[in-house]
Structures are given as structure tokens and as C-alpha cells.
Enzyme design. Sequence first.
Site, PDB file in Angstrom:
ATOM      1  N   SER A  36      39.672  19.947  20.202  1.00  0.00           N
ATOM      2  CA  SER A  36      39.222  20.474  21.492  1.00  0.00           C
ATOM      3  C   SER A  36      40.205  20.189  22.615  1.00  0.00           C
ATOM      4  CB  SER A  36      37.855  19.886  21.856  1.00  0.00           C
ATOM      5  OG  SER A  36      37.912  18.475  21.928  1.00  0.00           O
ATOM      6  N   SER A  91      40.687  19.275  28.351  1.00  0.00           N
ATOM      7  CA  SER A  91      40.150  19.673  27.050  1.00  0.00           C
ATOM      8  C   SER A  91      39.899  21.172  27.020  1.00  0.00           C
ATOM      9  CB  SER A  91      38.851  18.907  26.775  1.00  0.00           C
ATOM     10  OG  SER A  91      37.875  19.223  27.764  1.00  0.00           O
ATOM     11  N   TYR A  92      39.482  21.657  25.862  1.00  0.00           N
ATOM     12  CA  TYR A  92      39.248  23.084  25.679  1.00  0.00           C
ATOM     13  C   TYR A  92      38.218  23.569  26.708  1.00  0.00           C
ATOM     14  CZ  TYR A  92      38.369  27.473  23.182  1.00  0.00           C
ATOM     15  OH  TYR A  92      38.259  28.789  22.848  1.00  0.00           O
ATOM     16  N   PRO A  93      38.568  24.593  27.502  1.00  0.00           N
ATOM     17  CA  PRO A  93      37.723  24.949  28.647  1.00  0.00           C
ATOM     18  C   PRO A  93      36.610  25.939  28.350  1.00  0.00           C
ATOM     19  CG  PRO A  93      39.751  26.209  28.750  1.00  0.00           C
ATOM     20  CD  PRO A  93      39.851  25.337  27.529  1.00  0.00           C
TER      21      PRO A  93
END
Length: 653
Positions: A154, A353-355
Site C-alpha cells: 500500500s 500511502s496508497y491514496p
Amino acid sequence: MKVLCVAEKNSIAKSVSQILSGGNIQVSNSPYKYVKNYKFNYDGFSFATGNGSCEVTMTSVAGHLTSTDFNNEFYGWGRCNPFELFDANISHSKNPDQQKIGTNIQTLARNVDYLMIWTDCDREGEYIGWEIFEEAKKGNSRLNNNNLYRAIFSHLERRHIINAARNPERLDQRAVEAVGTRIELDLRTGVSFTRLLTDTMARKVEMNTLSQNNNRRVKKNKEKTVISYGPCQFPTLGFVVDRHERIRNFRKEEFWSIQLIVTDPSQSSTTTFTWDRGHLFDRLSVLTFYEVCLELAGNQAKVCDVKSKPVTKWRPFPLTTVELQKNCARYFKMNAKQSLLAAEKLYQKGFISYPRTETDTFPQSMDLKSLIEKQYKDCNPSAWSTYAQNLLEGLDSANPNNKFRFPRAGSHDDKAHPPIHPVIGIGPNVFFDPNEKKVYEYVVRHFLACCSEDGKGQMTSISLDWNNEVFNANGLVVLERNWLDIYPWMKWENSKTMPRLEMNQDVTITKAEMKNGFTSPPKPMTESELIMLMDANGIGTDATIAEHIEKIKARNYITSDKVSKETYLNPTVLGIALVQGFEAIGLEDSFAKPFQRREMEDDLKKICRGTLTKREVVNDIVNKYKDYYSRTDQNKNKLLQVYDQVKQVGLTA
């Protein structure tokens, strides 16, 4: 052992390669200039025999590897009845760039023993991973489900990526089926209704545009006007039109209320007490209450209730994509597309982190304290670095006096990604564009606020009895701001000092007056409000909400109008006519309301859970749309009539 790794974007492939290789990479070009191939050795894959060193080639795609459409020779515009598209064969093709990327994957896959997918960990990423797998098999028939793996990650922090490489999982075929279902349904319903609406309305819309510009020279537009339909676009448009109609149909009403003003001699301050009944729309009734109280109680009231209790200003839940877009629109006047684009760039650079996540709960096992440390260690001093340091101060002492608190747990967990959070601090050579800077600071401040104590205050409430009519006043004293010190967009302030009154004490009223006012119309829709409505009603996903809003702007169904410091969304004549036209046909619940799309999203979740199949969902929804199409085709003159009516009435009537 040879391993081919494929990411969703070149920036991710580059970052992962640097981490796994320790920086020892050989870089070569691919047929597509924006994709590079990275070669290195790595010995941490659990599936490699004896955990030995593997020859790794890492490359990427650039989003989807194939396009889904109808065969233009048989089903092109004007070559068939649009109704035929509900049952027409669907083909998967590649544009020239996708073809180059596919050729690169086939070439690299020829002699590999394993294929490892590094696409984003969401439904769409699973589908892109499946596309990569299908392409790789064309170059290597030995590839199958047994030597196919999928990295779960992530963000791009080093330990996290290494853990993802060491603990791969399998592609989620149910998620692949769910995305395939959504792609097929959006294609069949979107293209068929777009052609029907365009054939029915485009000429009239074009003539109206020409008539509006007949007094000035206008460059002839060679592109045909397209009246597009989308199962997410229309409910999104419906929200904006509904707000517009409520404003246009609003009729203000006068109301009356009573208020008391009491002076505290010891503090030379006044306090306003509001009527417990609120306000009434009958003037005579309020006047009767007022005159009876004056006649029987005069200027004397009695304290009938005194309460003082602690109150809490709750810190925010961990950050989701929708909350990010909503608050960036509210605080920075950034539209959803801009905020999500900035967040994706920050993710690709390794800062957050992965949005794209629906999760608002951090797992208990996650080391949040180390993330806080990175906001004041090994980075440039920032506006929040001291606050971050103070959060952890005294953490290791016998009697820790730190203010760190594990974040509150929300009610959503997509089981794919944690909430959005910062991964690293700002280094000395970091350059952000203005939107990236705003989004990064917001993500950091929101994260620190989540890890802080709640705000604490004391609320005092006093009630007065004036001839059996109750009047109330409240006063707040903020004792500890805590998370509010790092979150400047949220206000929580002391109110006026309350008078020192005791239970049953007689109070002299300084002024008692009967006041009138008028109801106010709702304000036009803001993008922040629209995002909340779409999320609450299941229209689009956290990743696609911005796309749907931009699409109805591009189609001239709504406009974005700035008034003072606020930007409002307003429907155009065409936008209103489309919504009201389908209402006239009797399809408002299926088109301009969110119910149909919400039902489909629920079905996609059932596919992911294994309780429905792709074919069952497609057949059910296609049959419904066939009926909608027939009804629309039979009543298409109503669409034209409504358009003329809306144009004649205008937008401000």
C-alpha cells in the site's frame, strides 16, 4: 530462477526495483518510451526453490492493457440499431501504445519461471494484473496459476515492499470478474443510450447553441455534439439538478420567536436566552405567548435548570479517499480530480500511502509511532515537526506523559489498504508543486490529529422559566485543544461567559422581545457536498468520483461558478432537461436517482464474495436496461419537449 515483475506504473516499477536490488540495477528501454525495464538479482522470494537468488526483470504497464469495445465494422455509429448493443459481441483490443507495452511483456516473459504482479491493490489493480497475465502467457505457455503471484502493498516504504516481496498472494479472480462485469455493463448501457440520446437531441442542442451565438462570429465546430449517458454520470447530475430545483422552487416564509436578554452585573455582560419552542410560523400564537408572559411574569424569570458537564471534540477518523477529496475541496478549493492527482503523485514518489482506500481503521499491529517519528527526525523542520515530537515525548519513561493515542476506529475496512497516511518526512531536496504541497501537509496534519488526544472542554447550560415558557443558553470553555492545535481548519472556541446563576434563583430580564425572521433557501451545490452525496449513495468508487464530476462538466451538463471565495456547481439547460426528461418518461428512479447504480455496486460486492456470478448480474441488469431503452425510444419526443420548456423558462425563473 527467472522472475518477471510487472507494476501498474513505471514510477512504481522503478521504486520497487531500487528497494529490492539495493540500487544495483540495469536499466533498458522498452518499445514504449514511458516504460523502462529494470534488471537485478534478488534472493527474498519465498516461492523460489531454496530461497535462492533470482534473476528479476521488472517492468510496468501504463494503466489498462486492453480496451473493451464493439466491433466498429458491424456496430459502429449508424451501422446498427443501438438496441442491438445490449447483446452484441464485445471485443478486446489495444491501441498502438498498449500494443507496444504488450509486446514488451511477451518478450520479457519468454523464459521466466514466475510472473509476479505489482499492480495497485484494489479491484481495478486485480483486473489489470489479469490483463498482464493473459499477455505474458502469449509469450510463455508455461505460465499458469501455479507460477503466478501477486504482491500486496500500500506504500513504498522499504520494509513494507520487502515484506510484500517475501509474502505474495494470488490474484483475486472474483475481483477480476467484478471489474469485468462493471466494464461490460457500462459499455452496453452507456453506448446504447448515448447513441439514442445523441440521435434524438443533438441537432436541437446544436441549433440552440448557434442561436445563442448568432450575434458574434463563432468558429464552426466540426465535432458532432454528443449527449452522453453514464450510469454514474446521471445520478451525479441528478444531485445537482435536485438542489437547483429546490432553490428555484423555494418560497420564503416568515417566522416568529421570543428571546430574553439577561445582564450579569458582576461581569457587565449580557446573555441571550433562546426559546425552547424554537420558532413558529403563526405570528398570533407567538404574540399570545409573549403577551401572557409579560402580563403574568413581567420582567422576572426563575432559573429552572443549571448543568455543567465535560464535553469532547472528537479527533477525526483515519483518512479515506473520499474524505481527502471532500476536505481538499472545502479547505483548499481544489476539485476532486486535482486532489486525487496530487495524492497519486505523492504516492508514486513514496511520500504517502496508497491514496485510493475506503478504510478508516488502522490495524492494531501497525507501527504508527515510527511514522510520527519520521515527521521530526531526518527531515527538514516543518510547521508540524515540534507537535509530532511532543506527541511521543516521555513515551519510554516509567510514567509517560506523552499525548499519543491510537486512532479511533471507523466503520469501514476494504481489507486492501490502510487509511491514507504519510510514509516519510520532507527531506532537504524535496520539491512539490503547490497542490502536492497542500495535499501532503493535509495528510500529515490529519494523521497527527488522528494520533492525538480529543479536545476537552466544559459546557454550562442554564434554563430560565418565564411563566412556564423555557428559555436556554449555553456556554463553552475550552480546556485542552489537543488535536485542534495541529488541525487549523477546525474551529472550537470559548463562547461568551455565562452569568453566575443558581438553581431556583430569581432573575431580572433586561429585555424580552418578539423577533421575526425568514426561512432561507439552500445554497447551490459545492463539490465537497456532491462528493459526500455520491459516497453516501454508492455512486462511483473512491477512485472514480472525481472522473464522474469532471465528465458532466465536460459534457456541459453542469458549470462550475465561483462566487466570492466559494465555487458552486449549477446545472445547464441541457443538464436540467435530461433529468426532467427522464422524469417525464417515468424513469427518474433508474436514471437521475442513485438506486440503480447502488444496486449494481451491491451486486459487484456479491460477485467478490462468490454469491453471484458475472453472467447472472449482467443478464439481470441488461434486461432492465432493455426495458428502459424501449420506453425511452417510444417517448423520445418528451425529451425534446422538456428541453424546449426548460430553455423557455430559463435557469433563474
